[in-house]
Write a protein that holds these residues in place. Structure first.
Motif, PDB file in Angstrom:
ATOM      1  N   ILE A  54       0.792  -1.017  -0.085  1.00 16.77           N
ATOM      2  CA  ILE A  54      -0.011  -0.169  -0.270  1.00 16.77           C
ATOM      3  C   ILE A  54       0.769   1.320   0.131  1.00 16.77           C
ATOM      4  O   ILE A  54       0.822   2.323  -0.496  1.00 16.77           O
ATOM      5  CB  ILE A  54      -0.662   0.083   1.426  1.00 16.77           C
ATOM      6  CG1 ILE A  54      -2.017  -1.271   1.241  1.00 16.77           C
ATOM      7  CG2 ILE A  54      -1.522   1.522   1.316  1.00 16.77           C
ATOM      8  CD1 ILE A  54      -2.777  -0.868   0.080  1.00 16.77           C
ATOM      9  N   ASP A  58       0.729   4.414  -2.578  1.00 18.65           N
ATOM     10  CA  ASP A  58       0.383   5.448  -2.471  1.00 18.65           C
ATOM     11  C   ASP A  58       1.488   6.918  -3.140  1.00 18.65           C
ATOM     12  O   ASP A  58       1.629   7.256  -3.160  1.00 18.65           O
ATOM     13  CB  ASP A  58       0.512   5.565  -0.792  1.00 18.65           C
ATOM     14  CG  ASP A  58       0.037   7.247  -0.106  1.00 18.65           C
ATOM     15  OD1 ASP A  58      -0.582   7.445  -1.493  1.00 18.65           O
ATOM     16  OD2 ASP A  58       0.621   7.355   1.019  1.00 18.65           O
ATOM     17  N   LEU A  63      -3.714   4.445  -7.350  1.00 21.60           N
ATOM     18  CA  LEU A  63      -5.074   4.273  -6.158  1.00 21.60           C
ATOM     19  C   LEU A  63      -5.539   3.161  -6.883  1.00 21.60           C
ATOM     20  O   LEU A  63      -5.745   2.094  -5.323  1.00 21.60           O
ATOM     21  CB  LEU A  63      -6.194   5.743  -6.832  1.00 21.60           C
ATOM     22  CG  LEU A  63      -7.708   4.730  -5.891  1.00 21.60           C
ATOM     23  CD1 LEU A  63      -7.332   4.655  -4.381  1.00 21.60           C
ATOM     24  CD2 LEU A  63      -8.311   5.978  -6.271  1.00 21.60           C
ATOM     25  N   GLY A  66      -3.225  -0.178  -5.355  1.00 17.33           N
ATOM     26  CA  GLY A  66      -3.503   0.696  -3.756  1.00 17.33           C
ATOM     27  C   GLY A  66      -4.505  -0.637  -3.060  1.00 17.33           C
ATOM     28  O   GLY A  66      -5.116  -1.370  -2.177  1.00 17.33           O
ATOM     29  N   ARG A  67      -6.268  -0.483  -4.048  1.00 14.17           N
ATOM     30  CA  ARG A  67      -6.940  -1.321  -3.719  1.00 14.17           C
ATOM     31  C   ARG A  67      -7.484  -2.357  -3.807  1.00 14.17           C
ATOM     32  O   ARG A  67      -8.193  -2.954  -3.207  1.00 14.17           O
ATOM     33  CB  ARG A  67      -8.193  -0.181  -4.434  1.00 14.17           C
ATOM     34  CG  ARG A  67      -9.820  -0.532  -4.639  1.00 14.17           C
ATOM     35  CD  ARG A  67     -11.030   0.716  -5.209  1.00 14.17           C
ATOM     36  NE  ARG A  67     -10.247   0.809  -6.104  1.00 14.17           N
ATOM     37  CZ  ARG A  67     -10.602   1.359  -7.245  1.00 14.17           C
ATOM     38  NH1 ARG A  67     -11.681   2.314  -6.383  1.00 14.17           N
ATOM     39  NH2 ARG A  67     -10.819   2.093  -8.632  1.00 14.17           N
ATOM     40  N   PHE A  70      -5.730  -4.121  -0.450  1.00 17.51           N
ATOM     41  CA  PHE A  70      -6.267  -3.294  -0.040  1.00 17.51           C
ATOM     42  C   PHE A  70      -7.668  -4.736   0.342  1.00 17.51           C
ATOM     43  O   PHE A  70      -7.519  -5.431   1.297  1.00 17.51           O
ATOM     44  CB  PHE A  70      -7.217  -2.415   0.472  1.00 17.51           C
ATOM     45  CG  PHE A  70      -8.307  -2.657   1.344  1.00 17.51           C
ATOM     46  CD1 PHE A  70      -7.590  -3.163   2.416  1.00 17.51           C
ATOM     47  CD2 PHE A  70      -9.206  -1.838   0.918  1.00 17.51           C
ATOM     48  CE1 PHE A  70      -8.760  -3.060   3.975  1.00 17.51           C
ATOM     49  CE2 PHE A  70     -10.362  -1.534   2.325  1.00 17.51           C
ATOM     50  CZ  PHE A  70     -10.548  -2.129   3.380  1.00 17.51           C
ATOM     51  N   HIS A  71      -8.126  -5.131  -0.771  1.00 15.51           N
ATOM     52  CA  HIS A  71      -9.049  -6.424  -1.015  1.00 15.51           C
ATOM     53  C   HIS A  71      -9.032  -7.433  -1.074  1.00 15.51           C
ATOM     54  O   HIS A  71      -9.728  -7.710  -0.144  1.00 15.51           O
ATOM     55  CB  HIS A  71     -10.177  -5.706  -2.662  1.00 15.51           C
ATOM     56  CG  HIS A  71     -10.489  -5.088  -2.500  1.00 15.51           C
ATOM     57  ND1 HIS A  71     -11.062  -3.921  -2.996  1.00 15.51           N
ATOM     58  CD2 HIS A  71     -11.139  -3.667  -1.505  1.00 15.51           C
ATOM     59  CE1 HIS A  71     -11.695  -2.879  -3.609  1.00 15.51           C
ATOM     60  NE2 HIS A  71     -11.835  -2.747  -2.377  1.00 15.51           N
ATOM     61  N   PHE A 131      -4.058  -1.499   5.935  1.00 24.33           N
ATOM     62  CA  PHE A 131      -4.033  -0.838   4.844  1.00 24.33           C
ATOM     63  C   PHE A 131      -4.402   0.710   5.475  1.00 24.33           C
ATOM     64  O   PHE A 131      -2.949   1.051   4.489  1.00 24.33           O
ATOM     65  CB  PHE A 131      -5.578  -1.209   4.687  1.00 24.33           C
ATOM     66  CG  PHE A 131      -6.078  -0.423   3.592  1.00 24.33           C
ATOM     67  CD1 PHE A 131      -5.541   0.608   2.579  1.00 24.33           C
ATOM     68  CD2 PHE A 131      -7.570   0.563   4.408  1.00 24.33           C
ATOM     69  CE1 PHE A 131      -6.254   1.318   1.851  1.00 24.33           C
ATOM     70  CE2 PHE A 131      -7.796   0.981   3.857  1.00 24.33           C
ATOM     71  CZ  PHE A 131      -7.584   2.270   2.743  1.00 24.33           C
ATOM     72  N   PHE A 199     -10.679   7.388   2.355  1.00 20.98           N
ATOM     73  CA  PHE A 199     -10.667   6.129   2.745  1.00 20.98           C
ATOM     74  C   PHE A 199     -11.731   5.560   1.168  1.00 20.98           C
ATOM     75  O   PHE A 199     -11.606   4.469   1.163  1.00 20.98           O
ATOM     76  CB  PHE A 199     -10.700   4.886   3.099  1.00 20.98           C
ATOM     77  CG  PHE A 199      -9.903   5.531   4.464  1.00 20.98           C
ATOM     78  CD1 PHE A 199      -8.281   4.963   4.144  1.00 20.98           C
ATOM     79  CD2 PHE A 199     -10.018   6.356   5.519  1.00 20.98           C
ATOM     80  CE1 PHE A 199      -7.394   5.108   5.244  1.00 20.98           C
ATOM     81  CE2 PHE A 199      -8.795   6.348   6.421  1.00 20.98           C
ATOM     82  CZ  PHE A 199      -7.544   6.153   6.185  1.00 20.98           C
ATOM     83  N   GLU A 201     -12.917   5.964  -1.895  1.00 20.93           N
ATOM     84  CA  GLU A 201     -12.251   4.688  -3.494  1.00 20.93           C
ATOM     85  C   GLU A 201     -12.356   3.439  -2.827  1.00 20.93           C
ATOM     86  O   GLU A 201     -11.831   3.105  -3.519  1.00 20.93           O
ATOM     87  CB  GLU A 201     -11.025   5.810  -3.919  1.00 20.93           C
ATOM     88  CG  GLU A 201     -11.948   7.420  -4.291  1.00 20.93           C
ATOM     89  CD  GLU A 201     -12.867   6.994  -5.554  1.00 20.93           C
ATOM     90  OE1 GLU A 201     -13.258   6.513  -6.438  1.00 20.93           O
ATOM     91  OE2 GLU A 201     -14.033   7.852  -5.340  1.00 20.93           O
ATOM     92  N   TYR A 202     -11.494   3.146  -1.450  1.00 20.39           N
ATOM     93  CA  TYR A 202     -10.577   2.081  -1.691  1.00 20.39           C
ATOM     94  C   TYR A 202     -11.541   1.201  -0.892  1.00 20.39           C
ATOM     95  O   TYR A 202     -11.327  -0.129  -1.050  1.00 20.39           O
ATOM     96  CB  TYR A 202      -9.876   2.242  -0.794  1.00 20.39           C
ATOM     97  CG  TYR A 202      -8.437   2.559  -0.939  1.00 20.39           C
ATOM     98  CD1 TYR A 202      -7.301   1.747  -1.436  1.00 20.39           C
ATOM     99  CD2 TYR A 202      -7.448   4.108  -0.614  1.00 20.39           C
ATOM    100  CE1 TYR A 202      -6.286   2.747  -1.969  1.00 20.39           C
ATOM    101  CE2 TYR A 202      -6.614   4.811  -1.043  1.00 20.39           C
ATOM    102  CZ  TYR A 202      -6.400   4.138  -1.898  1.00 20.39           C
ATOM    103  OH  TYR A 202      -4.741   5.282  -1.898  1.00 20.39           O
TER     104      TYR A 202
END
Length: 433
Positions: A54, A58, A63, A66-67, A70-71, A131, A199, A201-202
């Motif tokens: 992440i 970043d 983006l 990173g998303r 995270f998922h 995250f 957060f 958008e994530y």
């Protein structure tokens, strides 16, 4: 630092409250948490893989990347929590074969049954925490862990001692308090993160990008060695519990007191290790390797100074701190002796975990894993096993092994970071030339 410390504070509260019931219940919490702490550390170590990915995304202003990290990290961490719960249930009969006092084992098993299930919400929480850490937003996990500790204190008080209309459950009451507080912690961090603009958008899930095996593979390639690093270190500390148990109930209770205090200062260093991962990962994304090296050494110096303060406090307060746990004079005397050695390895312990964090930011995990194994199990544990016998140095000998393992780890990991950071700078200068 406070976010990491919150995990250990749950154990501290359990120890303080259970210690009022006597040495055997305190030793039982120590024994039950020996297995839990191994599982928890492996799970937390695995989740650490999310942060550098992440942070790098970043730093590169990516983006979508990173998303996706995270998922996928949340899915893997949740599965990991369930697997750790099952593993603890399978492993609990081991306690009967470790030559521990029978009364201690009988008390530990019901406690372990309940606390084991808390791995499920804890690992899901870790995914959210790592995250947010990767985005340099560390305070939300801190809020969650602080409030969770308040919840734990309240339910411990009600259920351990049977206050108001609640039943008196003693050790099992402490376990229920831990379980309830960790579900609360997960709910709180999810609720607060999804409402913040940083957060939003994530938290948008795309079916098209829901599952990418390449992302799972990358997280696993970082997470599994990191989990092993945590396992090797925590397992040797857990080994001290079993070795101390061979010496008797009082030495085991004293070992738990010293170990709990040392764990709190260790988590301060772990917090700075996360800082190193975030900042080094940012510089990897920006390809600013001289800044990366400067940042790394600045954090190493910072943790050295902080741990030096803790070392002095341990020595000055060695006869006072154990009194907060128990009123057994033999246990207090033994714990005071162990705190002197704990004071000595504060420096090595803090430095090695922060360098591990910096190397994690470089996404270098395989060689550090080998270093951890050699330091703790080829160097440290044999010293603990030999000198920890009753006819040698007893509890003091056990902890001398910890000092040897942590010191060798700190030295070898320092050489590794120094080598890699210099190599990155030379490679970039060569490309520019």
């Amino acid at each position: 630092m406070l976010g990491q410390l919150g995990h250990v504070m749950v154990g501290l509260v359990d120890n303080l409250m259970i210690g009022q019931l006597g040495a055997a219940p305190l030793a039982a919490v120590s024994l039950g948490n020996a297995l839990v702490f191994i599982a928890m550390s492996m799970g937390i170590g695995f989740s650490f893989a999310i942060t550098p990915l992440i942070a790098e995304a970043d730093g590169a202003d990516d983006l979508e990347g990173g998303r996706s990290y995270f998922h996928h990290g949340l899915i893997l961490s949740s599965i990991n929590g369930l697997l750790l719960f099952i593993l603890l249930l399978i492993a609990k009969p081991i306690l009967y074969y470790l030559d521990q006092p029978q009364e201690v084992v009988d008390l530990a098993i019901p406690y372990l049954n309940i606390v084991a299930f808390s791995m499920v919400p804890l690992m899901a929480f870790q995914a959210f925490k790592q995250f947010a850490d990767g985005l340099s937003q560390t305070r939300y996990a801190m809020y969650a862990t602080i409030l969770a500790n308040v919840v734990n204190v309240v339910f411990n008080y009600l259920l351990i001692y049977g206050i108001w209309f609640f039943p008196r459950l003693e050790l099992e009451g402490a376990a229920w308090g831990t379980l309830i507080s960790r579900f609360f912690m997960l709910w709180f961090v999810w609720e607060i993160l999804r409402r913040k603009s940083k957060f939003i958008e994530y938290f948008k899930w795309s079916k098209r990008e829901m599952i990418k095996w390449s992302i799972f593979k990358r997280i696993l390639s970082l997470g599994f060695p990191t989990a092993l690093q945590m396992l090797f270190e925590v397992a040797i500390f857990t080994g001290t519990i079993f070795l101390a148990g061979n010496l008797g109930t009082n030495p085991q209770a004293a070992n738990q007191i010293a170990l709990n205090l040392a764990s709190m200062t260790f988590m301060i260093a772990v917090g700075l290790g996360v800082t190193a991962t975030i900042r080094v990962g940012n510089q990897v994304g920006l390809r600013k390797y001289k800044e990366l090296r400067r940042i790394g050494y600045s954090i190493f110096l910072l943790v050295f100074l902080i741990e030096a303060v803790f070392a002095i406090l341990f020595i000055l307060l060695k006869d006072i701190l154990p009194v907060f746990y128990i009123d057994n004079m033999e246990v207090i005397s033994l714990a005071a002796q162990l705190l002197v050695i704990a004071a000595l390895f504060q420096l090595s312990d803090g430095i090695q975990v922060v360098i591990l964090g910096a190397l994690r930011g470089l996404q270098d995990v395989k060689i550090p894993t080998v270093i951890c194994f050699i330091s703790y199990w080829i160097i440290g544990f044999p010293v603990s096993f030999y000198f920890g016998q009753a006819d040698q140095l007893g509890s003091m000998g056990i902890w001398l092994g910890l000092l040897a393992g942590l010191t060798s780890s700190a030295i070898l990991l320092y050489f590794r970071f120094n080598y890699l950071s210099r190599k990155l700078i030379r490679t970039k200068e060569t490309l520019i030339a």
